[in-house]
Design an enzyme around this catalytic site. Structure first.
Site, PDB file in Angstrom:
ATOM      1  N   CYS A  30     -53.766 -51.421   2.575  1.00  0.00           N
ATOM      2  CA  CYS A  30     -53.309 -52.750   2.979  1.00  0.00           C
ATOM      3  C   CYS A  30     -52.389 -53.379   1.938  1.00  0.00           C
ATOM      4  CB  CYS A  30     -54.501 -53.667   3.247  1.00  0.00           C
ATOM      5  SG  CYS A  30     -55.598 -53.880   1.824  1.00  0.00           S
ATOM      6  N   HIS A  71     -47.965 -44.355 -13.469  1.00  0.00           N
ATOM      7  CA  HIS A  71     -48.205 -45.234 -12.321  1.00  0.00           C
ATOM      8  C   HIS A  71     -49.386 -44.763 -11.485  1.00  0.00           C
ATOM      9  CE1 HIS A  71     -47.249 -48.198  -9.258  1.00  0.00           C
ATOM     10  NE2 HIS A  71     -47.377 -47.246  -8.345  1.00  0.00           N
TER      11      HIS A  71
END
Length: 446
Positions: A74, A122
């Site tokens: 989401c 990352h």
């Protein structure tokens, strides 16, 4: 493969292999997240779970990436790819835009890209919960593992990304065990319940309607139960799944189609499904608030794409929040975890450095294998020539002398050429390295 043909002779010579970047493909990450794109954009680039293998196959078969893993939640959609040297980041963004029917220029302004070490850093930060909306939330690690498994299922992952993700999982586990980042667990679910507690004076008097039956809704239900909410109703497309969750928590289970009959009874509505279309519309909420005689209704939509039409916020007595609205709710949790996050960042840096050393070691292993293979090929050629000479009747002594002389000339040809070139360019550093590699004691030679 390590052999070249001397322009002045008819025999192959051993070429010392040059260590190049091509031993392992570059790593690249392209994506959007809650920091760079609003929910309206994130929901348009989200991948439905049932379409993920198809999307991965499209990305790889289009030759935009050699290997790929797509993480779609989401709060983020990220493409982790192993690509060819010289490949353009824009090619990945164009593929993403084309797949979701978005204009390249419109999409690119929301995208970020990381290459090699930055890409490694990352994914380790993401899996450790350091890049999440709620700092340190634990769900993301499971979502990254699931994305990795889906890529394996679709045969879209190879040695480069396998190595990266396995190291990432190890680092994320270390962050969880060696820091306090996971203490006092918080999540989107926790933030949603915290918001409900701020809106209503005492949720022990309230009824909650939960839409969906996935992990997030399960966490919401458990948090609500712990806070003593009066009544919980779980709505899901599959009634059996809703009943499983409801039975575990002493709640009620209904089908999605029954939401309209129960909505007016709900003080708190929290929705998180994988539906591609809204489940609750403005008209449905208007009818519900009318039946409630304008008692306030809190609706929290934590799904991407959204489950509740944005127009619902125009309805009187209905208060709609999305995942983007939860930022203020979680700020206190973020501040409480800052010290743990600093310690976690140090572990991440150690992980990036460790992974880099592993890759360099693998590159060197490939170099050694290539060099030895070249030498084996050369040996085979010279032995074949020697055998023919023996068969033709030449004396063993003569054949051995030729074999030794031929091997010596071919083995020293490339190093000799390099030494001459380095000397001509006064490259003292290159000469020093060459002397070390070749085992030359310059003092004795002089």
């Amino acid at each position: 493969k390590g052999l070249y043909w001397n322009a002045y002779s008819s025999y192959p010579c051993l070429e010392i292999p040059i260590l190049e970047k091509s031993f392992l493909m570059p790593l690249i990450t392209v994506g959007v997240n809650h920091k760079t794109a609003p929910v309206a954009i994130r929901e348009r680039v989200a991948f439905a779970p049932e379409k993920m293998v198809e999307a991965l196959s499209s990305l790889v078969s289009a030759k935009k990436a050699n290997e790929a893993v797509i993480v779609s939640t989401c709060n983020r959609t990220e493409l982790y790819c192993s690509i060819d040297e010289g490949s353009d980041v824009d090619e990945i963004i164009r593929w993403l835009g084309h797949y979701h029917q978005l204009d390249f220029a419109d999409l690119k302004q929301y995208c970020y890209a990381h290459l090699n070490d930055d890409s490694v850093r990352h994914i380790m930060r993401v899996a450790s919960g350091l890049d999440s909306l709620i700092l340190g939330e634990p769900q993301i690690l499971g979502q990254v593992k699931s994305a990795y498994a889906v890529s394996q299922e679709g045969a879209c992952i190879g040695p480069d990304l396998q190595s990266l993700f396995q190291r990432t999982f190890s680092i994320a586990k270390r962050v969880r065990t060696d820091t306090a980042i996971g203490e006092n667990p918080v999540s989107i679910a926790f933030a949603a319940v915290s918001l409900a507690q701020r809106i209503f004076a005492d949720i022990r008097k309230n009824t909650a309607l939960l839409i969906g039956a996935g992990q997030t809704i399960e966490l919401v239900a458990r948090h609500l139960k712990e806070q003593g909410v009066k009544r919980i109703v779980v709505a899901n497309r599959t009634l059996a799944r809703a009943e499983t969750l409801a039975n575990d928590l002493g709640a009620e289970a209904i089908m999605l189609g029954d939401i309209g009959d129960y909505l007016a009874q709900a003080d708190i509505v929290i929705s998180s499904t994988a539906s591609q279309l809204p489940i609750i519309g403005k008209g449905m909420v208007e009818r519900a608030t009318s039946k409630r005689r304008h008692n306030p209704m809190l609706l929290i939509d934590i799904a991407v794409p959204r489950d509740i039409e944005p127009e619902v916020e125009d309805v009187n007595d209905a208060y709609l929040y999305t995942v983007d609205d939860l930022h203020s709710v979680i700020e206190e949790n973020v501040r409480a975890r800052q010290d743990a996050a600093k310690a976690a960042e140090l572990i991440i840096e150690e992980g990036v450095d460790s992974y880099r050393r592993t890759i360099e070691s693998r590159k060197m292993s490939d170099l050694i294998v290539t060099y030895r293979h070249s030498a084996e090929e050369l040996k085979g050629i010279e032995l074949a020539k020697a055998m023919k000479s023996l068969e033709s009747g030449q004396s063993p002594e003569q054949v051995l002398n030729k074999l030794a002389h031929g091997l010596m000339n071919k083995l020293i040809h490339a190093p000799t050429r390099y030494l001459r070139e380095a000397g001509a360019e006064s490259d003292q550093h290159g000469l020093t390295i060459a002397a070390t590699v070749l085992g030359i004691n310059e003092d004795k030679d002089n």
